[in-house]
Design a protein around this motif. Structure first.
Motif, PDB file in Angstrom:
ATOM      1  N   VAL A 137       0.843  -1.202   0.000  1.00 50.57           N
ATOM      2  CA  VAL A 137       0.000   0.000   0.000  1.00 50.57           C
ATOM      3  C   VAL A 137       0.875   1.248   0.000  1.00 50.57           C
ATOM      4  CG1 VAL A 137      -1.695   1.344   1.320  1.00 50.57           C
ATOM      5  CG2 VAL A 137      -1.952  -1.153   1.117  1.00 50.57           C
ATOM      6  N   LEU A 138       1.892   1.275   0.853  1.00 50.99           N
ATOM      7  CA  LEU A 138       2.745   2.462   0.965  1.00 50.99           C
ATOM      8  C   LEU A 138       3.566   2.705  -0.294  1.00 50.99           C
ATOM      9  CD1 LEU A 138       4.000   2.109   4.651  1.00 50.99           C
ATOM     10  CD2 LEU A 138       2.098   3.489   3.772  1.00 50.99           C
ATOM     11  N   GLN A 139       3.861   1.664  -1.061  1.00 49.92           N
ATOM     12  CA  GLN A 139       4.634   1.810  -2.295  1.00 49.92           C
ATOM     13  C   GLN A 139       3.763   2.164  -3.497  1.00 49.92           C
ATOM     14  OE1 GLN A 139       6.822  -1.866  -2.677  1.00 49.92           O
ATOM     15  NE2 GLN A 139       7.805  -1.568  -0.695  1.00 49.92           N
ATOM     16  N   THR A 140       2.445   2.114  -3.325  1.00 49.21           N
ATOM     17  CA  THR A 140       1.528   2.431  -4.407  1.00 49.21           C
ATOM     18  C   THR A 140       1.471   3.947  -4.588  1.00 49.21           C
ATOM     19  OG1 THR A 140       0.222   0.451  -3.934  1.00 49.21           O
ATOM     20  CG2 THR A 140      -0.851   2.182  -5.235  1.00 49.21           C
ATOM     21  N   GLU A 141       1.683   4.365  -5.823  1.00 50.46           N
ATOM     22  CA  GLU A 141       1.633   5.801  -6.138  1.00 50.46           C
ATOM     23  C   GLU A 141       0.251   6.361  -5.807  1.00 50.46           C
ATOM     24  OE1 GLU A 141       4.188   7.659  -7.123  1.00 50.46           O
ATOM     25  OE2 GLU A 141       5.518   5.909  -7.136  1.00 50.46           O
ATOM     26  N   GLN A 142       0.234   7.607  -5.396  1.00 52.95           N
ATOM     27  CA  GLN A 142      -1.002   8.247  -4.946  1.00 52.95           C
ATOM     28  C   GLN A 142      -2.096   8.173  -6.010  1.00 52.95           C
ATOM     29  OE1 GLN A 142      -0.446  12.208  -3.460  1.00 52.95           O
ATOM     30  NE2 GLN A 142      -2.635  12.589  -3.260  1.00 52.95           N
ATOM     31  N   ASP A 143      -1.752   8.384  -7.284  1.00 60.90           N
ATOM     32  CA  ASP A 143      -2.773   8.393  -8.329  1.00 60.90           C
ATOM     33  C   ASP A 143      -3.306   6.990  -8.657  1.00 60.90           C
ATOM     34  OD1 ASP A 143      -0.297   7.739  -9.429  1.00 60.90           O
ATOM     35  OD2 ASP A 143      -0.787   8.584 -11.393  1.00 60.90           O
ATOM     36  N   LEU A 144      -2.698   5.945  -8.102  1.00 57.71           N
ATOM     37  CA  LEU A 144      -3.157   4.569  -8.334  1.00 57.71           C
ATOM     38  C   LEU A 144      -3.860   3.960  -7.117  1.00 57.71           C
ATOM     39  CD1 LEU A 144      -0.036   3.182 -10.238  1.00 57.71           C
ATOM     40  CD2 LEU A 144      -2.200   4.015 -11.204  1.00 57.71           C
ATOM     41  N   LEU A 145      -3.895   4.691  -6.016  1.00 60.73           N
ATOM     42  CA  LEU A 145      -4.477   4.142  -4.781  1.00 60.73           C
ATOM     43  C   LEU A 145      -5.944   3.737  -4.940  1.00 60.73           C
ATOM     44  CD1 LEU A 145      -2.839   6.387  -2.052  1.00 60.73           C
ATOM     45  CD2 LEU A 145      -2.608   3.907  -2.287  1.00 60.73           C
ATOM     46  N   ASP A 146      -6.713   4.519  -5.687  1.00 61.72           N
ATOM     47  CA  ASP A 146      -8.133   4.182  -5.863  1.00 61.72           C
ATOM     48  C   ASP A 146      -8.323   2.876  -6.625  1.00 61.72           C
ATOM     49  OD1 ASP A 146      -9.090   6.315  -4.412  1.00 61.72           O
ATOM     50  OD2 ASP A 146      -9.299   7.632  -6.158  1.00 61.72           O
ATOM     51  N   ASP A 147      -7.326   2.460  -7.393  1.00 63.04           N
ATOM     52  CA  ASP A 147      -7.402   1.208  -8.149  1.00 63.04           C
ATOM     53  C   ASP A 147      -6.945   0.001  -7.334  1.00 63.04           C
ATOM     54  OD1 ASP A 147      -8.268   2.619 -10.392  1.00 63.04           O
ATOM     55  OD2 ASP A 147      -6.225   2.930 -11.109  1.00 63.04           O
ATOM     56  N   LEU A 148      -6.394   0.245  -6.156  1.00 66.41           N
ATOM     57  CA  LEU A 148      -5.870  -0.830  -5.320  1.00 66.41           C
ATOM     58  C   LEU A 148      -7.003  -1.503  -4.544  1.00 66.41           C
ATOM     59  CD1 LEU A 148      -3.305  -2.244  -4.210  1.00 66.41           C
ATOM     60  CD2 LEU A 148      -3.250  -0.496  -2.421  1.00 66.41           C
ATOM     61  N   SER A 149      -7.147  -2.805  -4.728  1.00 62.64           N
ATOM     62  CA  SER A 149      -8.166  -3.555  -4.001  1.00 62.64           C
ATOM     63  C   SER A 149      -7.518  -4.172  -2.762  1.00 62.64           C
ATOM     64  CB  SER A 149      -8.766  -4.653  -4.880  1.00 62.64           C
ATOM     65  OG  SER A 149      -9.561  -5.520  -4.088  1.00 62.64           O
ATOM     66  N   ILE A 150      -7.822  -3.604  -1.609  1.00 60.96           N
ATOM     67  CA  ILE A 150      -7.280  -4.124  -0.349  1.00 60.96           C
ATOM     68  C   ILE A 150      -7.773  -5.546  -0.118  1.00 60.96           C
ATOM     69  CG2 ILE A 150      -7.198  -3.814   2.159  1.00 60.96           C
ATOM     70  CD1 ILE A 150      -5.659  -1.654   0.573  1.00 60.96           C
ATOM     71  N   GLU A 151      -9.018  -5.807  -0.441  1.00 60.38           N
ATOM     72  CA  GLU A 151      -9.593  -7.136  -0.257  1.00 60.38           C
ATOM     73  C   GLU A 151      -8.819  -8.180  -1.067  1.00 60.38           C
ATOM     74  OE1 GLU A 151     -14.067  -9.024  -0.090  1.00 60.38           O
ATOM     75  OE2 GLU A 151     -13.733  -7.201  -1.238  1.00 60.38           O
ATOM     76  N   ARG A 152      -8.512  -7.871  -2.308  1.00 60.09           N
ATOM     77  CA  ARG A 152      -7.740  -8.812  -3.150  1.00 60.09           C
ATOM     78  C   ARG A 152      -6.286  -8.891  -2.702  1.00 60.09           C
ATOM     79  NH1 ARG A 152      -8.240  -7.360  -9.003  1.00 60.09           N
ATOM     80  NH2 ARG A 152      -6.804  -9.096  -9.191  1.00 60.09           N
ATOM     81  N   LEU A 153      -5.734  -7.759  -2.262  1.00 59.57           N
ATOM     82  CA  LEU A 153      -4.350  -7.745  -1.789  1.00 59.57           C
ATOM     83  C   LEU A 153      -4.167  -8.739  -0.641  1.00 59.57           C
ATOM     84  CD1 LEU A 153      -1.477  -6.535  -1.710  1.00 59.57           C
ATOM     85  CD2 LEU A 153      -2.395  -4.720  -0.239  1.00 59.57           C
ATOM     86  N   LEU A 154      -5.116  -8.778   0.271  1.00 60.91           N
ATOM     87  CA  LEU A 154      -5.017  -9.665   1.432  1.00 60.91           C
ATOM     88  C   LEU A 154      -5.102 -11.150   1.072  1.00 60.91           C
ATOM     89  CD1 LEU A 154      -7.022  -7.649   4.098  1.00 60.91           C
ATOM     90  CD2 LEU A 154      -4.599  -8.271   4.187  1.00 60.91           C
ATOM     91  N   LEU A 155      -5.470 -11.461  -0.157  1.00 60.01           N
ATOM     92  CA  LEU A 155      -5.525 -12.853  -0.595  1.00 60.01           C
ATOM     93  C   LEU A 155      -4.172 -13.377  -1.073  1.00 60.01           C
ATOM     94  CD1 LEU A 155      -8.896 -12.789  -2.591  1.00 60.01           C
ATOM     95  CD2 LEU A 155      -8.483 -13.703  -0.283  1.00 60.01           C
ATOM     96  N   ARG A 156      -3.204 -12.479  -1.232  1.00 58.23           N
ATOM     97  CA  ARG A 156      -1.888 -12.887  -1.734  1.00 58.23           C
ATOM     98  C   ARG A 156      -1.141 -13.694  -0.684  1.00 58.23           C
ATOM     99  NH1 ARG A 156       1.439  -8.200  -4.559  1.00 58.23           N
ATOM    100  NH2 ARG A 156       2.950  -9.889  -4.482  1.00 58.23           N
ATOM    101  N   GLU A 157      -0.819 -14.915  -1.016  1.00 58.02           N
ATOM    102  CA  GLU A 157      -0.092 -15.787  -0.097  1.00 58.02           C
ATOM    103  C   GLU A 157       1.411 -15.668  -0.271  1.00 58.02           C
ATOM    104  OE1 GLU A 157      -1.558 -19.775  -0.073  1.00 58.02           O
ATOM    105  OE2 GLU A 157      -3.627 -19.128   0.267  1.00 58.02           O
ATOM    106  N   ASP A 158       1.851 -15.099  -1.390  1.00 59.08           N
ATOM    107  CA  ASP A 158       3.292 -14.977  -1.637  1.00 59.08           C
ATOM    108  C   ASP A 158       3.953 -13.962  -0.711  1.00 59.08           C
ATOM    109  OD1 ASP A 158       1.741 -13.059  -3.245  1.00 59.08           O
ATOM    110  OD2 ASP A 158       3.689 -12.424  -4.033  1.00 59.08           O
ATOM    111  N   LEU A 159       3.177 -13.154  -0.029  1.00 60.79           N
ATOM    112  CA  LEU A 159       3.723 -12.150   0.881  1.00 60.79           C
ATOM    113  C   LEU A 159       3.850 -12.654   2.314  1.00 60.79           C
ATOM    114  CD1 LEU A 159       1.754  -9.033  -0.403  1.00 60.79           C
ATOM    115  CD2 LEU A 159       4.115  -9.669  -0.922  1.00 60.79           C
TER     116      LEU A 159
END
Length: 173
Positions: A137-159
């Motif tokens: 989230v912190l590395q996501t550029e400000q103009d792309l934050l609205d496109d970031l799906s937190i719900e989908r991000l939390l599904l990533r197991e590689d992290l």
């Protein structure tokens, strides 16, 4: 100066048995220690609440968050909390610190060392689990934050950090 309570002494003894160095905070029923986890350094505070026979474990890591990223980080923590059965994430705005807090009530004055150890492991694991998601989230550029799906991000197991039993070194100091 009053001596440490029997409750916090039992926590100190449990820490020693695990090989975890800790220090008493003078005049309080509090211990401090630190751990090197997979993703971050974690400061850990154990506080006994003697009248309740309760123990709170707080794992903390420095996490400065810009005003633009804050709503997304808070959403991530809220969604992370929904997945938890024990404990919860907090963000300390004043100190810019990510916190995971878990509390247990004990029946006896001397706290059970296995429960203490489990609480510490849980707090460390949860902070270490959430940090890489917050970093995205912190590395996501400000103009792309609205496109970031937190719900989908939390599904990533590689992290997710590896399970400690699979590592040669548990990284605890």
């Amino acid at each position: 100066m009053r001596p440490p309570s029997r409750q916090i002494e039992s926590v100190y003894n449990a820490f020693n048995e695990q090989g975890w160095h800790s220090e008493f905070i003078e005049g309080r029923d509090v211990l401090r220690t630190a751990f090197e986890a997979h993703h971050t350094r974690i400061d850990l505070i154990a506080q006994a609440f003697v009248p309740l026979n309760a123990l709170a474990i707080m794992a903390e890591t420095k996490m400065p968050v810009s005003d633009e990223h804050m709503p997304y980080v808070l959403e991530l923590l809220q969604r992370g909390n929904k997945q938890l059965n024990l404990g919860g994430f907090e963000y300390d705005f004043d100190r810019q610190i990510l916190v995971f807090r878990i509390t247990n009530l004990f029946e006896k004055e001397l706290y059970d060392k296995d429960i203490i150890s489990s609480m510490v492991h849980c707090a460390i694991a949860e902070i270490d689990r959430i940090v890489p998601f917050i970093s995205i989230v912190l590395q996501t550029e400000q103009d792309l934050l609205d496109d970031l799906s937190i719900e989908r991000l939390l599904l990533r197991e590689d992290l997710l950090p590896p399970v400690p039993e699979q590592e040669e070194d548990t990284n605890y100091i």
